[in-house]
Design a protein around this motif. Structure first.
Motif, PDB file in Angstrom:
ATOM      1  N   SER A   2       0.810  -1.239  -0.042  1.00 41.66           N
ATOM      2  CA  SER A   2      -0.023   0.029  -0.006  1.00 41.66           C
ATOM      3  C   SER A   2       0.670   1.365   0.043  1.00 41.66           C
ATOM      4  O   SER A   2       1.985   1.202   0.283  1.00 41.66           O
ATOM      5  CB  SER A   2      -0.913   0.156   1.262  1.00 41.66           C
ATOM      6  OG  SER A   2      -0.113  -0.061   2.550  1.00 41.66           O
ATOM      7  N   ASP A   3       0.009   2.355  -0.305  1.00 36.64           N
ATOM      8  CA  ASP A   3       0.936   3.647  -0.252  1.00 36.64           C
ATOM      9  C   ASP A   3       0.489   4.550   0.954  1.00 36.64           C
ATOM     10  O   ASP A   3      -0.512   4.503   1.453  1.00 36.64           O
ATOM     11  CB  ASP A   3       0.286   4.521  -1.403  1.00 36.64           C
ATOM     12  CG  ASP A   3       0.650   4.140  -2.955  1.00 36.64           C
ATOM     13  OD1 ASP A   3       1.516   3.016  -2.939  1.00 36.64           O
ATOM     14  OD2 ASP A   3      -0.127   4.182  -3.661  1.00 36.64           O
ATOM     15  N   VAL A   4       1.840   5.055   1.627  1.00 39.46           N
ATOM     16  CA  VAL A   4       1.616   5.931   2.728  1.00 39.46           C
ATOM     17  C   VAL A   4       1.118   7.367   2.494  1.00 39.46           C
ATOM     18  O   VAL A   4       0.619   8.194   2.939  1.00 39.46           O
ATOM     19  CB  VAL A   4       2.834   5.760   3.631  1.00 39.46           C
ATOM     20  CG1 VAL A   4       3.060   4.336   3.955  1.00 39.46           C
ATOM     21  CG2 VAL A   4       4.035   6.287   2.827  1.00 39.46           C
ATOM     22  N   VAL A   5       1.857   7.544   1.104  1.00 44.79           N
ATOM     23  CA  VAL A   5       1.314   8.958   0.524  1.00 44.79           C
ATOM     24  C   VAL A   5       1.383   9.193  -0.896  1.00 44.79           C
ATOM     25  O   VAL A   5       1.964   8.314  -1.383  1.00 44.79           O
ATOM     26  CB  VAL A   5       2.290  10.154   1.137  1.00 44.79           C
ATOM     27  CG1 VAL A   5       3.651   9.742   0.676  1.00 44.79           C
ATOM     28  CG2 VAL A   5       1.719  11.484   0.633  1.00 44.79           C
ATOM     29  N   ALA A   6       0.320   9.747  -1.515  1.00 47.58           N
ATOM     30  CA  ALA A   6       0.422   9.849  -2.938  1.00 47.58           C
ATOM     31  C   ALA A   6      -0.130  11.304  -3.388  1.00 47.58           C
ATOM     32  O   ALA A   6      -0.844  11.738  -2.871  1.00 47.58           O
ATOM     33  CB  ALA A   6      -0.653   8.719  -3.504  1.00 47.58           C
ATOM     34  N   PHE A   7       0.808  11.654  -4.517  1.00 48.51           N
ATOM     35  CA  PHE A   7       0.708  13.072  -4.907  1.00 48.51           C
ATOM     36  C   PHE A   7       0.002  12.688  -6.214  1.00 48.51           C
ATOM     37  O   PHE A   7       0.505  11.999  -7.201  1.00 48.51           O
ATOM     38  CB  PHE A   7       1.897  13.712  -5.161  1.00 48.51           C
ATOM     39  CG  PHE A   7       2.324  14.479  -3.927  1.00 48.51           C
ATOM     40  CD1 PHE A   7       2.923  15.562  -3.919  1.00 48.51           C
ATOM     41  CD2 PHE A   7       2.781  13.786  -2.610  1.00 48.51           C
ATOM     42  CE1 PHE A   7       3.456  16.311  -2.973  1.00 48.51           C
ATOM     43  CE2 PHE A   7       3.069  14.447  -1.740  1.00 48.51           C
ATOM     44  CZ  PHE A   7       3.405  15.899  -1.771  1.00 48.51           C
ATOM     45  N   ARG A   8      -1.134  13.285  -6.654  1.00 48.17           N
ATOM     46  CA  ARG A   8      -1.834  12.974  -7.869  1.00 48.17           C
ATOM     47  C   ARG A   8      -2.040  14.362  -8.578  1.00 48.17           C
ATOM     48  O   ARG A   8      -2.593  15.296  -8.141  1.00 48.17           O
ATOM     49  CB  ARG A   8      -3.231  12.668  -7.578  1.00 48.17           C
ATOM     50  CG  ARG A   8      -3.547  11.657  -6.619  1.00 48.17           C
ATOM     51  CD  ARG A   8      -2.950  10.259  -7.150  1.00 48.17           C
ATOM     52  NE  ARG A   8      -3.394   9.183  -6.431  1.00 48.17           N
ATOM     53  CZ  ARG A   8      -2.702   7.859  -6.187  1.00 48.17           C
ATOM     54  NH1 ARG A   8      -1.629   7.641  -7.418  1.00 48.17           N
ATOM     55  NH2 ARG A   8      -2.708   6.751  -5.350  1.00 48.17           N
ATOM     56  N   ASN A   9      -1.142  14.586  -9.631  1.00 47.71           N
ATOM     57  CA  ASN A   9      -0.961  15.864 -10.530  1.00 47.71           C
ATOM     58  C   ASN A   9      -1.055  17.142  -9.693  1.00 47.71           C
ATOM     59  O   ASN A   9      -1.685  18.312  -9.778  1.00 47.71           O
ATOM     60  CB  ASN A   9      -2.098  15.814 -11.534  1.00 47.71           C
ATOM     61  CG  ASN A   9      -2.101  17.038 -12.511  1.00 47.71           C
ATOM     62  OD1 ASN A   9      -0.977  17.296 -12.897  1.00 47.71           O
ATOM     63  ND2 ASN A   9      -3.172  17.437 -12.826  1.00 47.71           N
ATOM     64  N   VAL A  10      -0.162  17.155  -8.776  1.00 49.22           N
ATOM     65  CA  VAL A  10       0.083  18.260  -7.718  1.00 49.22           C
ATOM     66  C   VAL A  10       0.801  19.428  -8.029  1.00 49.22           C
ATOM     67  O   VAL A  10       1.940  19.258  -8.684  1.00 49.22           O
ATOM     68  CB  VAL A  10       0.537  17.660  -6.270  1.00 49.22           C
ATOM     69  CG1 VAL A  10       0.947  18.757  -5.404  1.00 49.22           C
ATOM     70  CG2 VAL A  10      -0.432  16.600  -5.752  1.00 49.22           C
ATOM     71  N   THR A  11       0.429  20.532  -7.926  1.00 51.62           N
ATOM     72  CA  THR A  11       0.982  21.948  -8.171  1.00 51.62           C
ATOM     73  C   THR A  11       1.221  22.761  -6.958  1.00 51.62           C
ATOM     74  O   THR A  11       0.210  22.760  -6.200  1.00 51.62           O
ATOM     75  CB  THR A  11       0.462  22.735  -9.066  1.00 51.62           C
ATOM     76  OG1 THR A  11       0.576  22.261 -10.581  1.00 51.62           O
ATOM     77  CG2 THR A  11       1.274  24.215  -9.226  1.00 51.62           C
ATOM     78  N   LEU A  12       2.548  22.816  -6.312  1.00 52.57           N
ATOM     79  CA  LEU A  12       2.975  23.655  -5.231  1.00 52.57           C
ATOM     80  C   LEU A  12       3.470  24.991  -5.581  1.00 52.57           C
ATOM     81  O   LEU A  12       4.249  25.165  -6.476  1.00 52.57           O
ATOM     82  CB  LEU A  12       3.675  22.481  -4.464  1.00 52.57           C
ATOM     83  CG  LEU A  12       3.307  21.248  -4.085  1.00 52.57           C
ATOM     84  CD1 LEU A  12       4.471  20.299  -3.546  1.00 52.57           C
ATOM     85  CD2 LEU A  12       2.127  21.241  -3.020  1.00 52.57           C
ATOM     86  N   GLY A  13       3.213  25.948  -4.571  1.00 57.64           N
ATOM     87  CA  GLY A  13       3.851  27.299  -4.708  1.00 57.64           C
ATOM     88  C   GLY A  13       3.661  28.171  -3.775  1.00 57.64           C
ATOM     89  O   GLY A  13       2.817  27.688  -2.713  1.00 57.64           O
ATOM     90  N   TYR A  14       4.057  29.400  -3.737  1.00 61.33           N
ATOM     91  CA  TYR A  14       3.864  30.328  -2.788  1.00 61.33           C
ATOM     92  C   TYR A  14       3.351  31.815  -3.486  1.00 61.33           C
ATOM     93  O   TYR A  14       4.123  32.055  -4.332  1.00 61.33           O
ATOM     94  CB  TYR A  14       4.915  30.487  -1.854  1.00 61.33           C
ATOM     95  CG  TYR A  14       5.622  29.139  -1.348  1.00 61.33           C
ATOM     96  CD1 TYR A  14       5.328  28.932  -0.073  1.00 61.33           C
ATOM     97  CD2 TYR A  14       6.727  28.680  -1.885  1.00 61.33           C
ATOM     98  CE1 TYR A  14       5.706  27.667   0.538  1.00 61.33           C
ATOM     99  CE2 TYR A  14       7.342  27.622  -1.648  1.00 61.33           C
ATOM    100  CZ  TYR A  14       7.031  27.013  -0.044  1.00 61.33           C
ATOM    101  OH  TYR A  14       7.244  26.030   0.367  1.00 61.33           O
ATOM    102  N   ARG A  15       2.424  32.364  -2.888  1.00 60.34           N
ATOM    103  CA  ARG A  15       2.080  33.560  -3.245  1.00 60.34           C
ATOM    104  C   ARG A  15       1.854  33.649  -4.781  1.00 60.34           C
ATOM    105  O   ARG A  15       2.460  34.667  -5.432  1.00 60.34           O
ATOM    106  CB  ARG A  15       2.931  34.690  -2.960  1.00 60.34           C
ATOM    107  CG  ARG A  15       2.966  34.797  -1.353  1.00 60.34           C
ATOM    108  CD  ARG A  15       4.104  35.907  -1.006  1.00 60.34           C
ATOM    109  NE  ARG A  15       5.326  35.462  -1.220  1.00 60.34           N
ATOM    110  CZ  ARG A  15       6.125  34.894  -0.578  1.00 60.34           C
ATOM    111  NH1 ARG A  15       5.874  34.195   0.514  1.00 60.34           N
ATOM    112  NH2 ARG A  15       7.535  34.251  -0.872  1.00 60.34           N
ATOM    113  N   GLY A  16       1.204  32.700  -5.383  1.00 61.30           N
ATOM    114  CA  GLY A  16       0.998  32.803  -6.857  1.00 61.30           C
ATOM    115  C   GLY A  16       2.159  32.026  -7.718  1.00 61.30           C
ATOM    116  O   GLY A  16       1.887  32.022  -8.985  1.00 61.30           O
ATOM    117  N   ASN A  17       3.364  31.860  -7.011  1.00 59.71           N
ATOM    118  CA  ASN A  17       4.424  31.442  -7.958  1.00 59.71           C
ATOM    119  C   ASN A  17       4.465  30.028  -7.536  1.00 59.71           C
ATOM    120  O   ASN A  17       4.930  29.526  -6.569  1.00 59.71           O
ATOM    121  CB  ASN A  17       5.719  32.230  -7.326  1.00 59.71           C
ATOM    122  CG  ASN A  17       5.572  33.539  -7.815  1.00 59.71           C
ATOM    123  OD1 ASN A  17       5.226  34.310  -8.702  1.00 59.71           O
ATOM    124  ND2 ASN A  17       6.087  34.372  -6.541  1.00 59.71           N
TER     125      ASN A  17
END
Length: 231
Positions: A2-17
């Motif tokens: 099993s997976d303990v964590v999974a990212f699905r098409n995730v975008t990360l950023g700060y203050r719009g960047n």
């Protein structure tokens, strides 16, 4: 598995960047997963999202019911506070099994010493003990060997290997050193200037992949079962 964590098409950023875009991967239960990249590559951003501190701008992050234990860089704990080793470990969970955590990390004899008086390697072991005392099933380590010599690096990696062998704990290990996890990790995520590669160590630490990612000629030498990346 099993997976303990999974990212699905995730975008990360700060203050719009945006810092990381369209990231998809999963960490499996019991796996040693390494995240490798230079400063500014997005390692810390991904780490914050893994720990639930940073919400994704888009996409989904799914986590199983596992307790995460964060092991910061040892410099993150201000040495100005006169805390003993036992007190530092108790910070994570005052009612946790502090004695067992000290035993697992080989720091029992340090219990009454001041944290600030320890060597770099000893401090890192204590911070790992702190995570274990909280009954963590996933260790998230942020540059745990930064500033250490080769002996100190080897000792920490040996400790993590023993913990995996005896407890089956999942390890997510962040570093900027390409060679550090070449014979310990199961899979690697390689980050460089917006480019992401994820796969088994043999697939990531090969000349073809590294040349594609870095745009530089590199050599990968295998000796005594270990891969070594050379300029």
């Amino acid at each position: 598995m099993s997976d303990v964590v999974a990212f699905r098409n995730v975008t990360l950023g700060y203050r719009g960047n945006p810092v990381v875009e369209g990231l998809t991967f999963a960490v499996r239960d019991g796996e040693f997963f390494g995240i490798v990249g230079a400063n500014g590559s997005g390692k810390t951003t991904i780490l914050r999202a893994l720990l639930g501190i940073l919400r994704p701008r888009s996409g989904q992050i799914e986590t199983a019911h596992r307790r995460f234990g964060y092991v910061p860089q040892r410099s993150a704990l201000d040495d100005i506070f006169p805390l003993s080793v036992r007190e530092v470990v108790a910070l994570a969970c005052p009612r946790g099994d502090i004695t067992a955590a000290l035993e697992q990390t080989g720091t029992t004899e340090l219990a009454t010493r001041l944290f600030r008086d320890l060597s770099g390697g000893q401090k890192q072991r204590v911070l790992i003990a702190r995570a274990l005392a909280s009954a963590a099933r996933v260790l998230v380590l942020d540059e745990p060997t930064d500033g250490m010599d080769l002996e100190g690096q080897h000792g920490i990696l040996q400790l993590i290997g023993r913990l995996r062998a005896t407890t089956g704990i999942t390890v997510i290990y962040v570093t900027h050193r390409l060679n550090e996890l070449s014979h310990t990790a199961d899979r690697l995520m390689l980050l460089h200037e917006g480019v992401t590669r994820i796969g088994p160590v043999a697939e990531i630490l090969c000349e073809t992949t590294l040349r594609e990612v870095y745009g530089l000629p590199v050599r990968v030498v295998e000796t005594h079962g270990q891969r070594l990346v050379l300029p």
